[in-house]
Scaffold this active site. Sequence first.
Site, PDB file in Angstrom:
ATOM      1  N   GLU A 104       0.875  -1.188   0.447  1.00 34.70           N
ATOM      2  CA  GLU A 104      -0.176  -0.080   0.071  1.00 34.70           C
ATOM      3  C   GLU A 104       0.671   1.385   0.087  1.00 34.70           C
ATOM      4  O   GLU A 104       1.029   2.307  -1.053  1.00 34.70           O
ATOM      5  CB  GLU A 104      -1.010   0.357   1.218  1.00 34.70           C
ATOM      6  N   THR A 126       1.915  -8.088  -0.924  1.00 35.20           N
ATOM      7  CA  THR A 126       1.449  -7.661   0.606  1.00 35.20           C
ATOM      8  C   THR A 126       1.830  -9.363   1.041  1.00 35.20           C
ATOM      9  O   THR A 126       0.701  -9.696   0.632  1.00 35.20           O
ATOM     10  CB  THR A 126       0.992  -7.164   0.252  1.00 35.20           C
ATOM     11  N   ASP A 128       0.324  -9.418   3.483  1.00 39.00           N
ATOM     12  CA  ASP A 128      -0.703  -9.275   4.523  1.00 39.00           C
ATOM     13  C   ASP A 128      -2.230  -9.664   3.524  1.00 39.00           C
ATOM     14  O   ASP A 128      -3.433  -9.632   4.320  1.00 39.00           O
ATOM     15  CB  ASP A 128      -0.743  -7.712   5.548  1.00 39.00           C
ATOM     16  N   MET A 170       1.739 -11.652  11.732  1.00 41.30           N
ATOM     17  CA  MET A 170       1.527 -10.538  11.068  1.00 41.30           C
ATOM     18  C   MET A 170       0.088 -10.544  10.621  1.00 41.30           C
ATOM     19  O   MET A 170      -0.726 -11.247  10.256  1.00 41.30           O
ATOM     20  CB  MET A 170       2.490 -10.408  10.302  1.00 41.30           C
ATOM     21  N   ARG A 172      -0.414  -6.466  10.063  1.00 39.61           N
ATOM     22  CA  ARG A 172      -1.014  -4.924  10.680  1.00 39.61           C
ATOM     23  C   ARG A 172      -2.313  -5.467  10.635  1.00 39.61           C
ATOM     24  O   ARG A 172      -2.593  -5.604  11.632  1.00 39.61           O
ATOM     25  CB  ARG A 172      -0.180  -4.343   8.684  1.00 39.61           C
ATOM     26  N   GLU A 222      -1.461  -9.241  14.952  1.00 35.97           N
ATOM     27  CA  GLU A 222      -0.630  -8.904  15.737  1.00 35.97           C
ATOM     28  C   GLU A 222      -0.990  -6.646  15.863  1.00 35.97           C
ATOM     29  O   GLU A 222      -1.057  -6.604  17.013  1.00 35.97           O
ATOM     30  CB  GLU A 222       0.474  -7.669  14.291  1.00 35.97           C
ATOM     31  N   HIS A 271       8.948 -12.294  11.324  1.00 33.91           N
ATOM     32  CA  HIS A 271       9.223 -13.002  10.456  1.00 33.91           C
ATOM     33  C   HIS A 271       9.619 -13.781   9.344  1.00 33.91           C
ATOM     34  O   HIS A 271       9.641 -13.625   7.831  1.00 33.91           O
ATOM     35  CB  HIS A 271      10.491 -11.623   9.717  1.00 33.91           C
ATOM     36  N   GLN A 273       7.326 -15.449   8.759  1.00 32.58           N
ATOM     37  CA  GLN A 273       6.042 -15.759   7.754  1.00 32.58           C
ATOM     38  C   GLN A 273       6.309 -14.963   6.109  1.00 32.58           C
ATOM     39  O   GLN A 273       5.696 -15.120   5.058  1.00 32.58           O
ATOM     40  CB  GLN A 273       5.125 -15.334   8.000  1.00 32.58           C
TER      41      GLN A 273
HETATM   42  O1  F6P Z   1       3.399  -5.656   5.405  1.00 31.44           O
HETATM   43  C1  F6P Z   1       3.910  -6.791   5.449  1.00 31.44           C
HETATM   44  C2  F6P Z   1       4.403  -6.426   6.902  1.00 31.44           C
HETATM   45  O2  F6P Z   1       5.322  -8.278   7.543  1.00 31.44           O
HETATM   46  C3  F6P Z   1       3.479  -6.460   8.059  1.00 31.44           C
HETATM   47  O3  F6P Z   1       2.177  -7.549   8.200  1.00 31.44           O
HETATM   48  C4  F6P Z   1       4.107  -6.269   9.009  1.00 31.44           C
HETATM   49  O4  F6P Z   1       3.364  -5.368  10.689  1.00 31.44           O
HETATM   50  C5  F6P Z   1       4.967  -5.393   8.603  1.00 31.44           C
HETATM   51  O5  F6P Z   1       5.610  -5.741   7.288  1.00 31.44           O
HETATM   52  C6  F6P Z   1       6.819  -5.558   9.457  1.00 31.44           C
HETATM   53  O6  F6P Z   1       7.188  -4.352   9.026  1.00 31.44           O
HETATM   54  P1  F6P Z   1       9.323  -4.658   9.369  1.00 31.44           P
HETATM   55  O7  F6P Z   1       9.657  -6.093   8.413  1.00 31.44           O
HETATM   56  O8  F6P Z   1       9.506  -3.661   8.230  1.00 31.44           O
HETATM   57  O9  F6P Z   1       9.151  -4.881  10.639  1.00 31.44           O
END
Ligand code: F6P
Length: 341
Positions: A104, A126, A128, A170, A172, A222, A271, A273
């Site tokens: 996004e 993504t 997500d 994860m 978001r 999360e 991560h 995931q």
């Molecule tokens: O948007 C993908 C994502 O993995 C989200 O699920 C998570 O909140 C975010 O990125 C984590 O980002 P970073 O790797 O920058 O901590």
Amino acid sequence: MPRFGILTSGGDCPGLNAVIRSAYIRVTREYGGSLVGFRNGWRGVLDNDVVEVTEDMTRGVAGQGGTILGTSRTNPTEGEDALERVWHAIEANDLDGVIAIGGEGSLSAAHALSCAGIKVVGVPKTIDNDLNGTDYSFGFDTAVQIATDAMDRLLTTGASHGRCMIAEVMGRNSGWIALHSGIATGAHAVLIPEHPVSLDQVVEWVESARDRNQPPLVVVAEGFPLDDGEVYNPRGAEASGRPRLGGIGERLAPLVEARTGIETRATTLGHIQRGGTPTAYDRVLAARFGAAAVDAAASAQWGQMVALAGEQIVRADLVDAIGSVKRITAERYGRAAVCFG
Ligand code: F6P
């Protein structure tokens, strides 16, 4: 002969390399053109940090996680001379346009650049799965599979010790990974940001599972807000000001244990995931997106992104993907919730 730039922006995501490979094959074989990779997302555009994409570079990468081009969360619209630097990179590399692969935030930047006259085509990515304008984004299937495998393992520990297991995933501010992996593992509760439930409800589901001799499994996204309505955010903000999420599982575990008397443990998948080999589904979707993005650029469909509608690859306005996230409807959550407890 068309010559396009390509970049991967935002969090890494299984399938990015399959997009790059497919775009390379399409532009060279179908159009006799070439592809230039920008290193580390939009940062590579601002710094004109480029690499010529070649067959050697893309050979065998469709099954590799991460991105061979590197990525960053750099916003190309920030900074006084940002737009000038973007124009410079495009001219210096003799590009007809840029293919931007991102979520996004990255596609919002792509849209802003497009409004400023930069020739951009978007590819939605993504884990997500929260992007509007496309039914699915690649990376999601892999994340759900990884989460499902992990929860299958948590269930055996839960059963052996008579514990309640909480798995934090994860996503978001959306609950797609939680809902799909939760359904796949037969979780006793799935807690998602779109449709918050009270701690009382969680306790009821956990106790109901325990009363039937099932080791309770709770999946929490999360971005799930607890009773106070606040999303748990103990880790501050990213450079962009966006909150860093994660930790709600650990916060929830002692509350559930105190209320139910069941020993409760939380695992944050984090991560894990996002890393490693994409599933076959994600590789195929990514490959279809890569080829379609080149077709869109070759026919000057600037300001558009490629998307999945049912089984078809289509084009959508970049503006459709930004501004709001794709929510799980109350009806969909309600159908799943019938199985909880
Ligand atoms: O948007 C993908 C994502 O993995 C989200 O699920 C998570 O909140 C975010 O990125 C984590 O980002 P970073 O790797 O920058 O901590």
